[in-house]
Design an enzyme around this catalytic site. Structure first.
Site, short mmCIF file in Angstrom:
data_model
loop_
_atom_site.label_atom_id
_atom_site.label_comp_id
_atom_site.label_asym_id
_atom_site.label_seq_id
_atom_site.Cartn_x
_atom_site.Cartn_y
_atom_site.Cartn_z
N CYS A 1 -0.99 7.05 -3.31
CA CYS A 1 -1.35 5.99 -2.36
C CYS A 1 -1.96 6.56 -1.08
O CYS A 1 -2.49 5.80 -0.26
CB CYS A 1 -0.14 5.12 -2.04
N ARG B 1 -8.05 8.36 3.56
CA ARG B 1 -9.13 7.42 3.22
C ARG B 1 -9.94 7.07 4.47
O ARG B 1 -11.18 7.11 4.46
CB ARG B 1 -8.52 6.14 2.62
N ARG B 2 -9.25 6.73 5.54
CA ARG B 2 -9.95 6.38 6.78
C ARG B 2 -10.70 7.59 7.34
O ARG B 2 -11.82 7.45 7.84
CB ARG B 2 -8.95 5.85 7.81
N ARG C 1 0.57 3.71 19.05
CA ARG C 1 -0.78 4.10 18.65
C ARG C 1 -1.82 3.39 19.52
O ARG C 1 -2.79 4.01 19.97
CB ARG C 1 -1.02 3.78 17.17
N ARG D 1 0.89 9.69 14.36
CA ARG D 1 2.07 9.05 13.78
C ARG D 1 2.64 8.11 14.83
O ARG D 1 2.16 8.04 15.95
CB ARG D 1 3.13 10.10 13.40
N LYS E 1 0.81 -1.21 0.00
CA LYS E 1 0.00 0.00 0.00
C LYS E 1 0.85 1.27 0.00
O LYS E 1 0.34 2.36 -0.30
CB LYS E 1 -0.97 0.01 1.19
N ASP E 2 2.15 1.15 0.31
CA ASP E 2 3.04 2.31 0.28
C ASP E 2 3.70 2.51 -1.08
O ASP E 2 4.37 3.52 -1.31
CB ASP E 2 4.16 2.15 1.33
#
Length: 300
Positions: free
Chosen positions: A235, A126-127, A150, A144, A79-80
């Site tokens: 992306c 997107r989220r 997180r 981050r 995805k990166d």
């Protein structure tokens, strides 16, 4: 005994998934592998990813380690990966794909159970867009740091929830409280849950490393990345996509959202599993025809 130097970022997740890839390569080829740690721009900067380059911030430095000979193989989260190809390298393998879904780390048991105006942390446009669309009352904040830090934000009560990828949690062996988000609720990022095994173009060992390639995973990510390229979106753009197999048919679900989630264009495109690129291109054409191109233009 042949040896391969495998480049990876130094984060716990990157090293975990690279360790898995190294084991797969060794098991398939008998080669001995060695880890080469690389620091990327995305690892150094504390700014939001969208503020300093977006595409490729976690990829470029690791790729350069392969190009300049410090390493023979680079492992990236798919995805990166930018959709633009680099003539100096090839994707030698796409191993079997992990869980593609997003995961909401929270004490709640559903999105509906989150308190009114709950604080949810994520660094993904997107989220953010999907969360705004599902629950406009939610307060979305950037975040981050590594996966553990997180999760700690929720455990320490600093936020009510954090959105992470199921694949990352699985690869780290973590089982925090919360629940996975069904693709009907939130389509994953292009390539989410998949890995990219990159090597120098022309390397004689590419056929050997290709032994860990998974045809189903490669077909799915080929369709998803063709969609992203056709949309001319990065992306980090608010684009969701998921290609799934149904026998010899590959079905691609895709969506483009506005940053605030108030507008969304969707499509489902199916075709032969032998022509995944065409499926992605056709889906992009369909979405652009609906007006998604203009929407993405507002985010460039």
């Amino acid at each position: 005994m042949p040896e391969l130097n495998v480049a990876t970022r130094a984060s716990a997740l990157a090293r975990a998934q690279t360790g898995w890839v190294r084991a797969q390569i060794s098991g398939a080829t008998g080669m001995t592998t060695h880890e080469v740690l690389v620091t990327s721009e995305g690892d150094v900067s504390k700014a939001a990813l969208t503020s300093f380059g977006g595409q490729g911030v976690f990829v470029t430095a690791v790729r350069e380690a392969v190009v300049d000979g410090r390493a023979d193989v680079a492992v990236h989260s798919m995805k990166d990966m930018p959709t633009a190809t680099d003539p100096r390298t090839v994707i030698a393998a796409v191993p079997a794909r992990e869980d593609t879904r997003d995961f909401l780390v929270t004490a709640a048991t559903s999105l509906d159970e989150l308190p009114q105006a709950a604080t949810v942390a994520t660094g993904s446009p997107r989220r953010v867009a999907y969360l705004h669309r599902i629950r406009p009352d939610l307060r979305i904040v950037g975040i981050r740091g590594n996966v553990d830090s997180r999760i700690a934000q929720v455990e320490q009560g600093r936020v009510d929830a954090v959105v992470l990828a199921c694949a990352g949690l699985s690869r780290l062996g973590l089982t925090p409280p919360g629940f996975a988000l069904d693709p009907d609720v939130m389509l994953p990022a292009v390539g989410q849950g998949a890995l990219s095994i990159e090597m120098r173009a022309g390397d004689a060992r590419i056929p050997e490393v290709a032994a860990i390639d998974d045809a189903r995973a490669r077909a799915a990510i080929t369709a998803e990345r063709a969609l992203l390229a056709g949309l001319r979106a990065g992306c980090a753009a608010p684009v969701g996509a998921l290609a799934v197999h149904n026998g010899d048919i590959l079905e691609l679900r895709a969506a483009v959202l506005s940053p605030d989630g108030t507008r969304m264009y969707e499509c489902v495109m199916s075709g032969s599993v032998q022509q995944p690129y065409d499926i992605g291109v056709n889906a992009a054409t369909e979405l652009i025809g609906q007006g998604a191109g203009q929407l993405l233009g507002e985010n460039r």
